[in-house]
Design a protein around this motif. Structure first.
Motif, PDB file in Angstrom:
ATOM      1  N   VAL A   9     -15.211  -5.672   0.759  1.00  0.00           N
ATOM      2  CA  VAL A   9     -15.657  -4.542  -0.058  1.00  0.00           C
ATOM      3  C   VAL A   9     -16.823  -4.964  -0.945  1.00  0.00           C
ATOM      4  O   VAL A   9     -17.807  -4.235  -1.109  1.00  0.00           O
ATOM      5  CB  VAL A   9     -14.484  -3.995  -0.907  1.00  0.00           C
ATOM      6  CG1 VAL A   9     -14.967  -2.995  -1.935  1.00  0.00           C
ATOM      7  CG2 VAL A   9     -13.434  -3.370  -0.017  1.00  0.00           C
ATOM      8  N   GLY A  10     -16.721  -6.167  -1.527  1.00  0.00           N
ATOM      9  CA  GLY A  10     -17.790  -6.654  -2.402  1.00  0.00           C
ATOM     10  C   GLY A  10     -19.110  -6.840  -1.667  1.00  0.00           C
ATOM     11  O   GLY A  10     -20.179  -6.532  -2.203  1.00  0.00           O
ATOM     12  N   LEU A  11     -19.044  -7.357  -0.437  1.00  0.00           N
ATOM     13  CA  LEU A  11     -20.278  -7.511   0.339  1.00  0.00           C
ATOM     14  C   LEU A  11     -20.916  -6.159   0.628  1.00  0.00           C
ATOM     15  O   LEU A  11     -22.141  -6.000   0.538  1.00  0.00           O
ATOM     16  CB  LEU A  11     -19.987  -8.245   1.650  1.00  0.00           C
ATOM     17  CG  LEU A  11     -19.755  -9.751   1.539  1.00  0.00           C
ATOM     18  CD1 LEU A  11     -19.313 -10.313   2.883  1.00  0.00           C
ATOM     19  CD2 LEU A  11     -20.999 -10.453   1.052  1.00  0.00           C
ATOM     20  N   MET A  40     -25.206  -9.495  -3.195  1.00  0.00           N
ATOM     21  CA  MET A  40     -24.037  -9.355  -2.321  1.00  0.00           C
ATOM     22  C   MET A  40     -22.977 -10.408  -2.620  1.00  0.00           C
ATOM     23  O   MET A  40     -21.790 -10.103  -2.692  1.00  0.00           O
ATOM     24  CB  MET A  40     -24.469  -9.434  -0.856  1.00  0.00           C
ATOM     25  CG  MET A  40     -25.234  -8.218  -0.369  1.00  0.00           C
ATOM     26  SD  MET A  40     -25.863  -8.407   1.300  1.00  0.00           S
ATOM     27  CE  MET A  40     -24.354  -8.436   2.243  1.00  0.00           C
ATOM     28  N   LEU A  41     -23.396 -11.647  -2.807  1.00  0.00           N
ATOM     29  CA  LEU A  41     -22.432 -12.722  -3.053  1.00  0.00           C
ATOM     30  C   LEU A  41     -21.752 -12.594  -4.410  1.00  0.00           C
ATOM     31  O   LEU A  41     -20.548 -12.834  -4.532  1.00  0.00           O
ATOM     32  CB  LEU A  41     -23.116 -14.080  -2.919  1.00  0.00           C
ATOM     33  CG  LEU A  41     -23.478 -14.488  -1.491  1.00  0.00           C
ATOM     34  CD1 LEU A  41     -24.239 -15.804  -1.486  1.00  0.00           C
ATOM     35  CD2 LEU A  41     -22.235 -14.595  -0.644  1.00  0.00           C
ATOM     36  N   SER A  42     -22.498 -12.201  -5.423  1.00  0.00           N
ATOM     37  CA  SER A  42     -21.861 -12.046  -6.742  1.00  0.00           C
ATOM     38  C   SER A  42     -20.881 -10.867  -6.735  1.00  0.00           C
ATOM     39  O   SER A  42     -19.797 -10.950  -7.328  1.00  0.00           O
ATOM     40  CB  SER A  42     -22.915 -11.877  -7.837  1.00  0.00           C
ATOM     41  OG  SER A  42     -23.637 -10.682  -7.653  1.00  0.00           O
ATOM     42  N   SER A  43     -21.228  -9.811  -6.055  1.00  0.00           N
ATOM     43  CA  SER A  43     -20.320  -8.675  -5.951  1.00  0.00           C
ATOM     44  C   SER A  43     -19.080  -9.040  -5.141  1.00  0.00           C
ATOM     45  O   SER A  43     -17.951  -8.682  -5.508  1.00  0.00           O
ATOM     46  CB  SER A  43     -21.055  -7.503  -5.303  1.00  0.00           C
ATOM     47  OG  SER A  43     -20.211  -6.401  -5.161  1.00  0.00           O
ATOM     48  N   ALA A  44     -19.256  -9.780  -4.048  1.00  0.00           N
ATOM     49  CA  ALA A  44     -18.123 -10.193  -3.224  1.00  0.00           C
ATOM     50  C   ALA A  44     -17.195 -11.120  -3.998  1.00  0.00           C
ATOM     51  O   ALA A  44     -15.966 -11.000  -3.912  1.00  0.00           O
ATOM     52  CB  ALA A  44     -18.619 -10.886  -1.961  1.00  0.00           C
TER      53      ALA A  44
END
Length: 102
Positions: A9-11, A40-44
């Motif tokens: 979901v984060g990605l 993308m990585l920080s959100s994931a």
């Protein structure tokens, strides 16, 4: 399982918001790919962390509910029998309390 779902979901969310940010404000000095991958990585990482914690909490509560549901059901008694049982338990607790004070 929660961490994997949170990562996915984060990605996805990171891709959507990162793409929108790049289209709206430009990529900046680091370039499109670097900016998008960082978003993308920080959100994931954030989503996977919180969903992992949530799945652990949910698993603990489900396990406690399962143990509670599998506990033996006491026999149904009349009101008088229940009252006698309650008084007997109170007396036992009083005896234990007075014995521990000595």
């Amino acid at each position: 399982m929660g961490a994997l779902m949170g990562g996915g979901v984060g990605l996805t969310i990171g891709f959507l918001f990162g793409s929108w940010s790049i289209l709206q404000h430009g990529a900046g000095p680091r370039g499109v790919l670097s900016t998008l991958s960082k978003t993308m990585l920080s959100s994931a990482a954030t989503f996977s962390f919180f969903l992992a914690i949530g799945s652990v909490i949910r698993n603990d509560s489900l396990e406690a509910a399962h143990l509670q549901m599998t506990a033996p059901i006491p026999a149904i008694r009349s009101r008088a029998e229940g009252f006698q049982l309650m008084r007997a338990r109170w007396e036992e607790e009083r005896r234990r309390g007075s014995a521990s004070r000595l």
